[in-house]
Scaffold this active site. Structure first.
Site, mmCIF file in Angstrom:
data_model
loop_
_atom_site.group_PDB
_atom_site.id
_atom_site.type_symbol
_atom_site.label_atom_id
_atom_site.label_comp_id
_atom_site.label_asym_id
_atom_site.label_seq_id
_atom_site.Cartn_x
_atom_site.Cartn_y
_atom_site.Cartn_z
ATOM 1 C CB CYS A 152 28.908 45.447 58.248
ATOM 2 S SG CYS A 152 29.379 43.753 58.640
ATOM 3 C CB CYS A 205 25.571 31.917 57.236
ATOM 4 S SG CYS A 205 26.354 33.502 56.928
ATOM 5 C CB CYS A 207 35.456 42.282 57.984
ATOM 6 S SG CYS A 207 35.441 42.594 56.197
ATOM 7 C CB CYS A 264 22.648 39.795 56.725
ATOM 8 S SG CYS A 264 21.976 38.476 55.768
ATOM 9 C CB SER A 304 27.666 43.233 49.194
ATOM 10 O OG SER A 304 27.589 41.944 49.752
ATOM 11 N N GLY A 309 33.714 38.474 57.669
ATOM 12 C CA GLY A 309 34.880 38.567 56.802
ATOM 13 C C GLY A 309 34.580 38.698 55.328
ATOM 14 C CB CYS A 325 30.569 47.782 55.146
ATOM 15 S SG CYS A 325 31.434 47.022 53.762
ATOM 16 C CD GLU A 345 28.780 35.549 66.495
ATOM 17 O OE1 GLU A 345 28.302 35.612 67.624
ATOM 18 O OE2 GLU A 345 28.614 36.439 65.636
HETATM 19 N N1 SAH Z 1 32.011 40.368 53.183
HETATM 20 C C1 SAH Z 1 31.100 39.772 52.299
HETATM 21 C C2 SAH Z 1 30.303 38.654 52.924
HETATM 22 C C3 SAH Z 1 29.840 38.853 54.335
HETATM 23 S S1 SAH Z 1 28.635 40.111 54.595
HETATM 24 C C4 SAH Z 1 30.176 40.819 51.704
HETATM 25 O O1 SAH Z 1 30.178 41.957 52.169
HETATM 26 O O2 SAH Z 1 29.493 40.495 50.745
HETATM 27 C C5 SAH Z 1 27.179 39.273 54.036
HETATM 28 C C6 SAH Z 1 26.036 40.181 53.613
HETATM 29 O O3 SAH Z 1 25.457 40.841 54.749
HETATM 30 C C7 SAH Z 1 26.449 41.274 52.642
HETATM 31 O O4 SAH Z 1 25.611 41.275 51.531
HETATM 32 C C8 SAH Z 1 26.248 42.554 53.447
HETATM 33 O O5 SAH Z 1 25.945 43.626 52.590
HETATM 34 C C9 SAH Z 1 25.111 42.156 54.359
HETATM 35 N N2 SAH Z 1 24.980 42.981 55.565
HETATM 36 C C10 SAH Z 1 25.960 43.491 56.340
HETATM 37 N N3 SAH Z 1 25.445 44.210 57.363
HETATM 38 C C11 SAH Z 1 24.096 44.132 57.244
HETATM 39 C C12 SAH Z 1 23.000 44.645 58.017
HETATM 40 N N4 SAH Z 1 23.198 45.343 59.122
HETATM 41 N N5 SAH Z 1 21.749 44.367 57.581
HETATM 42 C C13 SAH Z 1 21.531 43.612 56.477
HETATM 43 N N6 SAH Z 1 22.515 43.090 55.744
HETATM 44 C C14 SAH Z 1 23.797 43.348 56.110
HETATM 45 FE FE1 SF4 Z 2 33.214 43.047 55.734
HETATM 46 FE FE2 SF4 Z 2 31.093 42.208 54.297
HETATM 47 FE FE3 SF4 Z 2 30.761 43.431 56.706
HETATM 48 FE FE4 SF4 Z 2 31.603 44.844 54.605
HETATM 49 S S1 SF4 Z 2 29.621 43.807 54.830
HETATM 50 S S2 SF4 Z 2 32.478 44.937 56.677
HETATM 51 S S3 SF4 Z 2 32.890 43.366 53.546
HETATM 52 S S4 SF4 Z 2 31.747 41.473 56.334
#
Ligand code: SAH
Ligand code: SF4
Length: 353
Positions: free
Chosen positions: A123, A109, A116, A339, A220, A165, A120, A96
């Site tokens: 996520c 984006c 990934c 996000c 992050s 990712g 986390c 996406e």
């Molecule tokens: N993998 C990379 C980039 C993709 S995630 C990273 O982790 O930085 C992009 C952003 O979305 C990151 O800052 C992550 O912390 C944030 N993110 C992930 N899940 C989220 C959620 N449920 N609510 C708000 N931000 C989130």
């Molecule tokens: Fe991967 Fe970024 Fe999601 Fe963490 S927040 S699982 S590094 S996409």
């Protein structure tokens, strides 16, 4: 280049690598500029369209390469104007990308992997697990795919590598794609000031990134103590906060730039006054700005978004200590485009195309 895998997508090469290939085939290397302009500026879809290239060279190119294109399997539009594209890849996988309207331009984006591996806890992409890395052609293909859908008056000026990712876990392909995205002459012509790569903190790849490109870096962080960050982001067990921040402190930043620290606010987890004060302390000797992201809830999520007063209090503490701090109002939540909500779950989408 892997010669056994020919023909491959021409967009998997940088312009310089393609010039080497031409040279090795006794063709003037400056032809690479012309071909790349056709691909990324005029967005040609066949070598035959490249009318300033001789017929024999066009034939050789068509025998040696293919021009990769991503298929848009579905587009969704949010009430706030955000658009989410579901791209189908040639092996049937899906990714996406999200097009976010700003005041006078759009930000795209972009994803860098199918799924990934970082796991986390907050996520949605993590739930899918890791499937594979995207190729450079698939990364730039998302930009080409989105550009194609824009109306003539709509301008896409900013790119964030913040989709599905971990970009630094797909380092080589991401660097190749950034080369094309930021190629001001013959590529996609985005200024490096308007391109941001976000990482969960793959420390060994950070300094090389800073030497290879001048795009903006976002990290992050999401927590201010190792116990909490270990729980939220397993990568913290390998590269804990102090190691990550040391890499930020020594990061080869271009002139007058700052590192953006992303901090998802989760009620009762990392949103206290103490956290805000610890964050101030942690970032003290780093050229930093802070992006607060109120947690975006999704199916099965174990966390909650704090109330507005808690978000405001956290923000104020940073603001009072002279940090540049923004609260990112994630857009597109109604179509799961915010996000952390990207999963490219084809079953959930249904197969309607
Ligand atoms: N993998 C990379 C980039 C993709 S995630 C990273 O982790 O930085 C992009 C952003 O979305 C990151 O800052 C992550 O912390 C944030 N993110 C992930 N899940 C989220 C959620 N449920 N609510 C708000 N931000 C989130
Ligand atoms: Fe991967 Fe970024 Fe999601 Fe963490 S927040 S699982 S590094 S996409």
């Amino acid at each position: 280049m892997n010669s056994t895998a020919l023909p491959q997508e021409i967009q998997n090469l940088t312009r310089a690598r393609f010039a080497d290939w031409l040279n090795a085939h006794n063709i003037a290397p400056y032809r690479a500029d012309q071909v790349f302009k056709w691909l990324f500026v005029h967005r040609a879809e066949s070598f035959d369209q490249m009318t300033n290239i001789s017929k024999p060279v066009r034939t050789l190119l068509a025998e040696s390469f293919i021009i990769g294109r991503l298929k848009i399997a579905r587009t969704q539009q949010s009430a706030d104007g955000t658009r989410k594209y579901l791209f189908e890849l040639s092996d049937g996988e899906h990714i996406e990308s999200v097009l976010i309207p700003e005041e006078d331009h759009f930000t795209l984006c972009v994803s860098t992997q199918v799924g990934c591996a970082q796991g986390c806890a907050f996520c949605m992409t993590a739930k899918k697990g890791f499937v594979r890395n995207l190729t450079p052609a698939e990364i730039t293909g998302q930009v080409l795919g989105a550009l194609k859908t824009l109306a003539p008056e709509e301008r896409l000026t900013n790119i964030v590598l913040m989709g599905m990712g971990e970009p630094l876990a797909n380092y080589d392909n991401v660097i190749t794609s950034l080369d094309t995205i930021c190629d001001g002459d013959c590529g996609l012509q985005f200024s490096t000031r308007r391109v941001t790569l976000s990482t969960s903190g793959l420390v060994p790849r950070m300094a090389p990134l800073g030497l290879a490109t001048t795009v903006n870096l976002a990290v992050s962080l999401n927590a201010t103590d190792n116990k909490t960050r270990d729980m939220l982001m397993p990568i913290n067990k390998t590269y804990p906060i102090e190691v990550l921040l040391e890499a930020c402190r020594t990061y080869p930043l271009s002139n007058r730039r700052k590192i953006t620290f992303e901090y998802i606010l989760m009620a009762g987890v990392n949103d206290s006054e103490k956290d805000a004060l610890r964050l101030v302390k942690l970032l003290r000797s780093i050229k930093a700005k802070v992006n607060l992201i109120p947690f975006n809830e999704h199916e099965g999520a174990a966390f909650k978004r704090p109330d507005d007063a808690a978000i405001e209090r956290f923000k104020q503490i940073l603001h009072d200590r002279q940090y540049t701090v923004m609260t990112r109002q994630s857009k597109g939540a109604d179509i799961s485009a915010a996000c952390g909500q990207l999963a490219a779950d084809i079953k959930k989408y249904g197969q309607n195309k």
